[in-house]
Design a protein around this motif. Structure first.
Motif, mmCIF file in Angstrom:
data_model
loop_
_atom_site.group_PDB
_atom_site.id
_atom_site.type_symbol
_atom_site.label_atom_id
_atom_site.label_comp_id
_atom_site.label_asym_id
_atom_site.label_seq_id
_atom_site.Cartn_x
_atom_site.Cartn_y
_atom_site.Cartn_z
ATOM 1 N N ARG A 170 1.176 7.058 36.267
ATOM 2 C CA ARG A 170 0.147 5.894 36.815
ATOM 3 C C ARG A 170 -1.602 5.736 36.178
ATOM 4 N NH1 ARG A 170 1.902 6.869 42.920
ATOM 5 N NH2 ARG A 170 3.565 4.977 43.591
ATOM 6 N N ILE A 171 -2.118 7.895 36.104
ATOM 7 C CA ILE A 171 -3.281 7.952 35.298
ATOM 8 C C ILE A 171 -3.421 7.001 33.632
ATOM 9 C CG2 ILE A 171 -4.803 10.125 34.773
ATOM 10 C CD1 ILE A 171 -2.962 11.725 36.455
ATOM 11 N N GLN A 172 -2.563 7.107 32.744
ATOM 12 C CA GLN A 172 -2.458 6.208 31.947
ATOM 13 C C GLN A 172 -2.013 5.153 32.404
ATOM 14 O OE1 GLN A 172 -2.561 8.169 28.929
ATOM 15 N NE2 GLN A 172 -2.386 6.675 27.650
ATOM 16 N N ASN A 173 -1.621 4.899 32.780
ATOM 17 C CA ASN A 173 -1.454 3.326 33.063
ATOM 18 C C ASN A 173 -3.146 2.778 33.362
ATOM 19 O OD1 ASN A 173 -0.647 0.382 32.705
ATOM 20 N ND2 ASN A 173 -0.757 0.548 34.875
ATOM 21 N N GLN A 174 -4.468 3.282 34.223
ATOM 22 C CA GLN A 174 -5.190 3.292 34.518
ATOM 23 C C GLN A 174 -5.786 3.421 32.967
ATOM 24 O OE1 GLN A 174 -6.395 2.022 37.359
ATOM 25 N NE2 GLN A 174 -8.238 1.933 36.515
#
Length: 288
Positions: A170-174
């Motif tokens: 999720r962090i990487q996607n954001q």
């Protein structure tokens, strides 16, 4: 990979579950077994959850400054080392180690792939306050599993690692979404600036794309997504705007105006102008 760069195998020190999590309180690199400050590599993953402290980590020839609320992710085979100065504050947090065998057994992955629960890994992640509570909880739970043989422990570890991989994903996607938005804005602004400078010239989309070092399709898609209009419409609208100004505030002929703003054929300018405004250039001049 150079033979001079040592490979450290630490799994003989790990528990039977093929992972290890240890707290960091101060200089984790002070060990009699090996020198972890110098460049080296592992055949397993390391995740440093840094709550406090500072320093520098060198990963594959790049330097990253360590600070509080940061995840440092080192993948198998990555050459890395550490450096600390007298001004650096001691590190505090956790160090998690696990290997591909464990991930295979649990059906997990931390490598880039099409899996739903996969993190496309970066070496460093800055963690906000909300995410900090999550990572604190996950690492504390994994540490408990590492210290105590509880019923259904493997199932618990599998769940915690899955949650960890989801959160990193999720962090990487954001991050990717934010970077994409930034790149879109920058490309759009650069295109608009070029149009302002060159709209009178007879340039096509390929010419603009070449000046911006992108493909024509990428430029068209980016501008359409950002502005709701095609790149061609943006160029044509800017020419028409200048045509309006010249029709109203100059005595130039329609033919001269068409040539001045980049139309090869005055009749094409007249058709484009009428399509845009509902009036012919001559009629527009009379009414304005």
């Amino acid at each position: 990979m150079s033979k001079n760069i040592p490979i450290f195998h630490d799994f003989e020190f790990m528990n039977p579950r093929k992972f290890d999590l240890s707290p960091i309180n101060g200089p984790f690199y002070k060990t009699k077994v090996k020198d972890v400050l110098s460049p080296h590599r592992h055949d397993f993953y390391e995740i440093f959850w840094i709550l406090e402290g500072t320093g520098t980590v060198h990963i594959d020839f790049k330097e990253y400054t360590l600070q509080s609320q940061m995840l440092c992710f080192i993948s198998p085979g990555q050459v890395h080392g550490w450096s600390f100065t007298r001004e650096d504050q001691p590190l505090r947090g956790y160090l998690l180690k696990f290997n591909n065998e464990l991930l295979t057994e649990y059906g997990l992955s931390f490598n880039a792939s099409d899996e739903g629960y996969t993190a496309s890994l970066q070496p460093i992640y800055h963690i906000n306050n909300e995410q900090k509570e999550f990572f604190n909880g996950i690492f504390e739970l994994l540490y408990r599993e590492c210290r105590i043989a509880l019923p259904r422990g493997d199932e618990a570890v599998r769940s915690y690692l899955r949650l960890l991989s989801i959160e990193i994903y999720r962090i990487q996607n954001q991050m990717e979404m934010t970077h994409q938005e930034e790149r879109t804005f920058q490309l759009t602004q650069a295109f608009l600036n070029l149009v302002e400078d060159h709209y009178k010239e007879r340039l096509n989309i390929d010419n603009y794309a070449q000046m911006l070092f992108v493909t024509p399709n990428h430029l068209i898609q980016t501008i359409k997504g950002a502005l709701g209009k095609t790149a061609g419409e943006i160029i044509r609208n800017r020419r028409i705007l200048e045509g309006k100004r010249l029709l109203r505030f100059s005595t130039l002929s329609v033919e001269d105006i068409a040539t001045l703003i980049g139309f090869v054929d005055p009749s094409y300018f007249s058709r484009a102008f009428k399509q845009h405004t509902g009036l012919s250039p001559t009629r527009y001049r009379i009414l304005h």
